[in-house]
Scaffold this motif. Structure first.
Motif, short mmCIF file in Angstrom:
data_model
loop_
_atom_site.label_atom_id
_atom_site.label_comp_id
_atom_site.label_asym_id
_atom_site.label_seq_id
_atom_site.Cartn_x
_atom_site.Cartn_y
_atom_site.Cartn_z
N LYS A 3 21.42 -26.40 -24.22
CA LYS A 3 20.68 -27.02 -23.19
C LYS A 3 19.17 -27.67 -24.01
CE LYS A 3 22.99 -25.54 -19.68
NZ LYS A 3 24.02 -26.40 -19.08
N LEU B 103 23.91 -19.15 -16.44
CA LEU B 103 23.08 -20.27 -16.84
C LEU B 103 23.77 -21.62 -16.47
CD1 LEU B 103 20.68 -21.32 -18.62
CD2 LEU B 103 22.40 -21.54 -20.58
N TYR C 279 15.77 -28.35 -22.89
CA TYR C 279 14.54 -27.94 -22.12
C TYR C 279 13.16 -28.81 -22.39
CZ TYR C 279 17.43 -24.23 -21.30
OH TYR C 279 18.47 -23.06 -20.92
N TYR D 253 15.25 -24.11 -14.03
CA TYR D 253 15.64 -22.92 -14.68
C TYR D 253 14.71 -21.42 -14.56
CZ TYR D 253 19.10 -26.18 -16.91
OH TYR D 253 19.92 -27.23 -17.26
N ASP E 134 13.62 -17.96 -16.00
CA ASP E 134 13.84 -17.25 -17.30
C ASP E 134 13.81 -15.87 -16.90
OD1 ASP E 134 13.40 -16.68 -19.80
OD2 ASP E 134 11.46 -17.06 -20.09
N ARG F 135 21.53 -21.88 -13.47
CA ARG F 135 20.42 -22.15 -14.18
C ARG F 135 19.45 -20.94 -14.04
NH1 ARG F 135 20.88 -26.58 -10.77
NH2 ARG F 135 18.53 -26.04 -9.78
N HIS G 78 9.67 -20.32 -15.52
CA HIS G 78 10.50 -21.37 -15.32
C HIS G 78 10.76 -22.45 -16.50
CE1 HIS G 78 11.36 -20.12 -11.07
NE2 HIS G 78 10.14 -19.53 -11.15
#
Length: 464
Positions: free
Chosen positions: A45, A399, A47, A63, A65, A403, A54
């Motif tokens: 991904k 994921l 980010y 997402y 965490d 997410r 998040h």
């Protein structure tokens, strides 16, 4: 000559121009297996930003965490109090790391840290968890005059040579021998501890009160009994709280779950950094430090070039202040209990789900062999290829579809470990449980995750 303006380093411009090359750069210049692994399991991904518990990607998708940078992000990412402390310390232009003075910040952080373990007296500041463990090993051997350290099977204490000597996983140790003279015992095995101590050469036992690999807590009463045995044979109890410390398990330290346990040395790191500046700390009793630093000739017998630097000390002071002001430990206990209870309620619902265990916000979810024939055949297929693939099959859709970032607890383990930032709330708990339930429904209904499982099997076979 045309003046193009001031020259210099522009971080924002550099990231804008070359940030998209991140995976190629890692492949070419760093550990080339990391991007390969991320591509294989679909974790590649991008980010863009983060706050609290998040992340957000370039499209603005949120997402959750549940990994906290392997426990580093205890307060989540970019806590405003920690950020301000770092801005303040940089703006102060302190005369830092002169090496021949005594700055106030290390003393202030040591003072504040020791209030949470009043039986300890002094602190050594290094740069990481493994360095904190290395310090404890050296101090224990010098203070006792004995060479051997005991550790527990399945332990993880770091990857530098000394810490690797007390690592309970052969996969990390292979190829790096010879290591220090150390011996493994099973977590909770007092008979084995007594047997080794009788040999008279043991400096100490290093132990995680809750092991990170597999999330196994020390049996009730073990730490107290081990402490008594160790002291009887003039050896030390070393508590590795690098991951479990600073509120992770619902108490400031995990050893505090058992009454009467007062380790001789305690190692902390990870969350003390606030997620910004690497820092490690080894807390110990006065007599141990005075034996190591026994004269002015030995003043630098153990030191660290970047130890006690102002940025790390400021971050640590800010972290401890936030923990008090925002009641972080209580939140970890409350939300951890809620999350564990809601997950444990699913054990009877899914035959692939065998156990939910842990304390506070350190939770292990273990999967095991199902009873129904159809699921059992699929499980057997995965196990034949590589143990741990089913847990990875759960992590990936968490994921990709929901997410939520999680991790398998260790190599060849069918255990997912949850170590989220200690600031998660009930909404985050509900989000995780809902997503996990959906993934388990898919697994038991023979859904698409089994197709991914076949891909993992092929990859595991190819890597043999």
């Amino acid at each position: 000559m045309k003046d193009d303006g001031p020259k210099g380093f522009d971080l924002a411009q550099l990231l804008a121009e070359r940030g998209a090359e991140r995976y190629e750069l890692h492949t070419k210049y760093l550990n080339h297996q990391l991007p390969r692994m991320l591509h294989t399991i679909g974790f590649d991904k991008v980010y863009e930003r983060a706050e609290g518990a998040h992340f957000w990607d370039a499209e603005g998708n949120d997402y959750l965490d549940m990994l906290a940078g392997f426990g580093v992000m205890g307060l989540g990412r970019h806590h405003p109090v920690v950020r301000k402390a770092l801005h303040d310390v940089l703006d102060a232009s302190l005369a830092d790391l002169t090496r021949f003075d005594c700055q106030p910040l290390p003393g202030l952080l040591a003072e504040k840290l020791l209030t949470h373990s009043p039986h300890l007296d002094r602190v050594f500041f290094g740069n990481s968890g493994t360095e904190a463990v290395e310090t404890a090993l050296k101090f224990a051997r010098y203070a006792t005059g004995k060479p051997r350290i005991l550790y527990c099977t399945h332990a993880f204490h770091g990857l530098t040579t000394g810490a690797l000597s007390v690592n309970g996983e052969a996969g990390f140790r292979d190829g790096f021998a010879p290591l220090l003279p150390d011996t493994a015992i099973a977590l909770g095995d007092l008979d084995a501890l007594r047997r080794e101590l009788k040999r008279g050469d043991v400096a100490g036992l290093v132990v995680e009160p809750i092991q990170g690999k597999g999330v196994h807590a020390s049996p009730p009463g073990f730490l107290r009994a081990a402490q008594e045995l160790l002291h009887k044979y003039k050896a030390l109890l070393i508590a590795d709280e690098v991951q479990t410390g600073l509120g992770r398990t619902g108490d400031f330290y995990a050893y505090q779950h058992e009454e009467g346990v007062e380790p001789d040395l305690v190692c902390v790191a990870k969350a003390l950094s606030g997620g910004y500046v690497p820092v490690g700390a080894t807390l110990g009793k006065d007599w141990i430090f005075k034996r190591v630093y026994s004269s002015m000739d030995r003043v630098l017998v153990h030191s660290a070039s970047f130890g006690s630097n102002a940025q790390a000390m400021a971050a640590g002071l800010a972290v401890l202040t936030v923990m008090e002001d925002e009641e972080i430990v209580a939140n970890a206990r409350r939300t951890g209990d809620l999350l564990r209870e809601r997950l444990a309620a699913l054990v009877g619902r899914y035959e692939l789900l065998h156990e939910v265990r842990g304390r506070g916000l350190m939770i292990g979810i273990e999967f095991g062999r199902p009873s129904s024939l159809k699921l059992r055949s699929r499980w057997t297929m995965l196990q034949a290829a590589r143990k741990g693939l089913f847990a990875q099959m759960v992590v990936v859709p968490l994921l990709q579809k929901h997410r939520i970032l999680t991790q398998v607890s260790g190599d060849h383990l069918e255990v997912i470990k949850l170590i989220p930032p200690l600031v998660i709330d009930e909404a985050d708990v509900a989000r995780f449980v809902t997503a996990f339930t959906a993934v388990m429904d898919d697994a038991h209904n023979g859904g698409l995750m089994w197709d991914f499982g076949r891909t993992l099997v092929k990859q595991a076979v190819a890597n043999r």
